[in-house]
Design a protein around this motif. Sequence first.
Motif, mmCIF file in Angstrom:
data_model
loop_
_atom_site.group_PDB
_atom_site.id
_atom_site.type_symbol
_atom_site.label_atom_id
_atom_site.label_comp_id
_atom_site.label_asym_id
_atom_site.label_seq_id
_atom_site.Cartn_x
_atom_site.Cartn_y
_atom_site.Cartn_z
ATOM 1 N N LEU A 208 0.827 -1.211 0.000
ATOM 2 C CA LEU A 208 0.000 0.000 0.000
ATOM 3 C C LEU A 208 0.859 1.257 0.000
ATOM 4 C CD1 LEU A 208 -2.758 1.276 0.109
ATOM 5 C CD2 LEU A 208 -2.893 0.747 2.541
ATOM 6 N N VAL A 209 1.908 1.261 0.794
ATOM 7 C CA VAL A 209 2.811 2.417 0.843
ATOM 8 C C VAL A 209 3.458 2.652 -0.518
ATOM 9 C CG1 VAL A 209 4.982 3.291 1.801
ATOM 10 C CG2 VAL A 209 3.284 2.268 3.320
ATOM 11 N N LEU A 210 3.923 1.580 -1.137
ATOM 12 C CA LEU A 210 4.641 1.716 -2.407
ATOM 13 C C LEU A 210 3.741 2.167 -3.554
ATOM 14 C CD1 LEU A 210 7.022 -1.379 -2.280
ATOM 15 C CD2 LEU A 210 7.596 1.032 -1.963
ATOM 16 N N ALA A 211 2.435 2.035 -3.379
ATOM 17 C CA ALA A 211 1.507 2.463 -4.428
ATOM 18 C C ALA A 211 1.089 3.923 -4.273
ATOM 19 C CB ALA A 211 0.266 1.570 -4.420
ATOM 20 N N LEU A 212 1.551 4.581 -3.211
ATOM 21 C CA LEU A 212 1.201 5.980 -2.975
ATOM 22 C C LEU A 212 2.140 6.916 -3.740
ATOM 23 C CD1 LEU A 212 0.637 5.929 0.899
ATOM 24 C CD2 LEU A 212 -1.132 5.988 -0.874
ATOM 25 N N PRO A 213 1.719 8.159 -3.951
ATOM 26 C CA PRO A 213 2.642 9.158 -4.512
ATOM 27 C C PRO A 213 3.870 9.313 -3.617
ATOM 28 C CG PRO A 213 0.381 9.958 -4.575
ATOM 29 C CD PRO A 213 0.357 8.691 -3.776
ATOM 30 N N SER A 214 4.974 9.719 -4.208
ATOM 31 C CA SER A 214 6.254 9.769 -3.503
ATOM 32 C C SER A 214 6.204 10.614 -2.232
ATOM 33 C CB SER A 214 7.340 10.303 -4.434
ATOM 34 O OG SER A 214 8.593 10.320 -3.787
ATOM 35 N N ASN A 215 5.552 11.769 -2.278
ATOM 36 C CA ASN A 215 5.496 12.643 -1.104
ATOM 37 C C ASN A 215 4.741 11.994 0.053
ATOM 38 O OD1 ASN A 215 6.947 14.632 -2.398
ATOM 39 N ND2 ASN A 215 5.150 15.823 -3.000
ATOM 40 N N TYR A 244 15.402 4.179 -3.883
ATOM 41 C CA TYR A 244 15.831 3.859 -5.249
ATOM 42 C C TYR A 244 15.037 4.669 -6.268
ATOM 43 C CZ TYR A 244 16.401 1.266 -9.592
ATOM 44 O OH TYR A 244 16.639 0.923 -10.902
ATOM 45 N N ARG A 245 13.721 4.722 -6.074
ATOM 46 C CA ARG A 245 12.877 5.460 -7.017
ATOM 47 C C ARG A 245 13.199 6.953 -6.995
ATOM 48 N NH1 ARG A 245 6.911 2.844 -5.703
ATOM 49 N NH2 ARG A 245 7.180 0.862 -6.823
ATOM 50 N N THR A 246 13.427 7.481 -5.798
ATOM 51 C CA THR A 246 13.728 8.907 -5.668
ATOM 52 C C THR A 246 15.051 9.245 -6.350
ATOM 53 O OG1 THR A 246 12.544 8.998 -3.556
ATOM 54 C CG2 THR A 246 14.067 10.793 -4.029
ATOM 55 N N LYS A 247 16.041 8.381 -6.135
ATOM 56 C CA LYS A 247 17.356 8.595 -6.752
ATOM 57 C C LYS A 247 17.255 8.505 -8.271
ATOM 58 C CE LYS A 247 22.161 7.078 -6.311
ATOM 59 N NZ LYS A 247 23.081 6.124 -5.624
ATOM 60 N N ALA A 248 16.495 7.520 -8.752
ATOM 61 C CA ALA A 248 16.330 7.356 -10.197
ATOM 62 C C ALA A 248 15.597 8.552 -10.804
ATOM 63 C CB ALA A 248 15.568 6.065 -10.487
ATOM 64 N N ALA A 249 14.598 9.057 -10.074
ATOM 65 C CA ALA A 249 13.844 10.215 -10.570
ATOM 66 C C ALA A 249 14.743 11.445 -10.662
ATOM 67 C CB ALA A 249 12.657 10.486 -9.657
ATOM 68 N N LYS A 250 15.626 11.630 -9.675
ATOM 69 C CA LYS A 250 16.542 12.770 -9.700
ATOM 70 C C LYS A 250 17.520 12.658 -10.864
ATOM 71 C CE LYS A 250 16.381 14.041 -4.807
ATOM 72 N NZ LYS A 250 17.148 14.172 -3.538
ATOM 73 N N VAL A 255 19.319 14.507 -16.194
ATOM 74 C CA VAL A 255 19.548 14.212 -17.611
ATOM 75 C C VAL A 255 18.645 15.077 -18.479
ATOM 76 C CG1 VAL A 255 19.298 12.455 -19.404
ATOM 77 C CG2 VAL A 255 20.362 11.863 -17.220
ATOM 78 N N GLY A 256 17.395 15.222 -18.063
ATOM 79 C CA GLY A 256 16.460 16.034 -18.826
ATOM 80 C C GLY A 256 16.869 17.491 -18.868
ATOM 81 N N LEU A 257 17.318 18.018 -17.725
ATOM 82 C CA LEU A 257 17.750 19.411 -17.672
ATOM 83 C C LEU A 257 19.003 19.635 -18.511
ATOM 84 C CD1 LEU A 257 17.169 20.219 -13.893
ATOM 85 C CD2 LEU A 257 15.827 21.023 -15.843
ATOM 86 N N ASN A 258 19.922 18.674 -18.468
ATOM 87 C CA ASN A 258 21.135 18.786 -19.286
ATOM 88 C C ASN A 258 20.789 18.786 -20.765
ATOM 89 O OD1 ASN A 258 22.813 18.905 -17.082
ATOM 90 N ND2 ASN A 258 23.247 16.699 -17.059
ATOM 91 N N GLY A 259 19.798 17.968 -21.126
ATOM 92 C CA GLY A 259 19.374 17.917 -22.521
ATOM 93 C C GLY A 259 18.791 19.242 -22.975
ATOM 94 N N ILE A 260 18.028 19.870 -22.079
ATOM 95 C CA ILE A 260 17.448 21.177 -22.406
ATOM 96 C C ILE A 260 18.545 22.223 -22.574
ATOM 97 C CG2 ILE A 260 16.027 23.059 -21.510
ATOM 98 C CD1 ILE A 260 14.277 20.942 -20.166
ATOM 99 N N ASP A 261 19.536 22.205 -21.646
ATOM 100 C CA ASP A 261 20.647 23.163 -21.731
ATOM 101 C C ASP A 261 21.426 22.990 -23.025
ATOM 102 O OD1 ASP A 261 19.934 24.201 -19.321
ATOM 103 O OD2 ASP A 261 21.380 23.029 -18.155
ATOM 104 N N ASN A 262 21.724 21.745 -23.384
ATOM 105 C CA ASN A 262 22.487 21.482 -24.611
ATOM 106 C C ASN A 262 21.709 21.925 -25.841
ATOM 107 O OD1 ASN A 262 24.562 20.381 -23.139
ATOM 108 N ND2 ASN A 262 23.807 18.264 -23.319
ATOM 109 N N GLY A 263 20.404 21.713 -25.799
ATOM 110 C CA GLY A 263 19.581 22.129 -26.930
ATOM 111 C C GLY A 263 19.557 23.635 -27.078
#
Length: 267
Positions: A208-215, A244-250, A255-263
């Motif tokens: 049940l905990v793992l199915a909740l939103p991260s916050n 693990y999920r929080t670290k992966a999300a960060k 990566v997404g922000l770096n992609g925006i900067d490079n673009g």
Amino acid sequence: MVSCQDPFPWRLFIALLTDDLKVSAREQVEYMLMEDEDTPFITADEEVKSEIRTCLCKIFSSFEKELGSLLEADLSSETAEVKALPSLSDLDWMCNILPKMDLMKDFVSSWVEISCNILAVIQDKKFDSTLWGVKVKLIEVVGKVLDAVGFGNVILPTPARVHLLKIWLPYIRRMKPLLDLQGSEEMGFPYKMDEDLCQNIEAAIVSLVLALPSNDQADILVDWMQTEQVRYPDLSEAFEVWCYRTKAAKRRLVVGLNGIDNGTVSL
């Protein structure tokens, strides 16, 4: 015994409210819901479902009334136990029947709705060292509710799932060591959480905990880690997955922000 050709004895659910016919009524209902070729016709009957919902409301109402009266009356612990247990036991039994009728959501929704009222009574100082039978039976029923929600058999909105956890997790966490202590101090103490019950509740809570939103996960896990008694339920697995999920999300965010900067630079 009623034959499979007879109409489903839905009126027997009303007998759950009277002790004399309760055992017979349960046997009749359980027999009619045995898995066979006629069962789908019974479980899909809207008249049957309507009657069961009505009966469920009556049992919940009776339970709330009996439980609330314990605070008002000057009763011995034995009398109070006898007064509160029958309707709670009826609800426990209904948990075994309702999934076969696809009505467990009705039960869970009603249970969530009255949870605060239940705990307001059962956690009153008046009952600190009494009503052990009621307290354990509550945990058994809560375990079935958590199982239904935690493993996706009943779908509730996120606020309701969070409310369910925040209401009952502290109660379970508090009661387990109290029951263990009482059992060690009193020879033959009959009220305990057996190993299967403990494992099932813990697994349901983790799911049940793992199915909740991260916050929401973070709020519950922080509260769990800050308590003195964290041995049960053990939410280490949920905490590890959340980390693990929080670290992966960060990482994905970086990566997404770096992609925006490079673009932007390439433009």
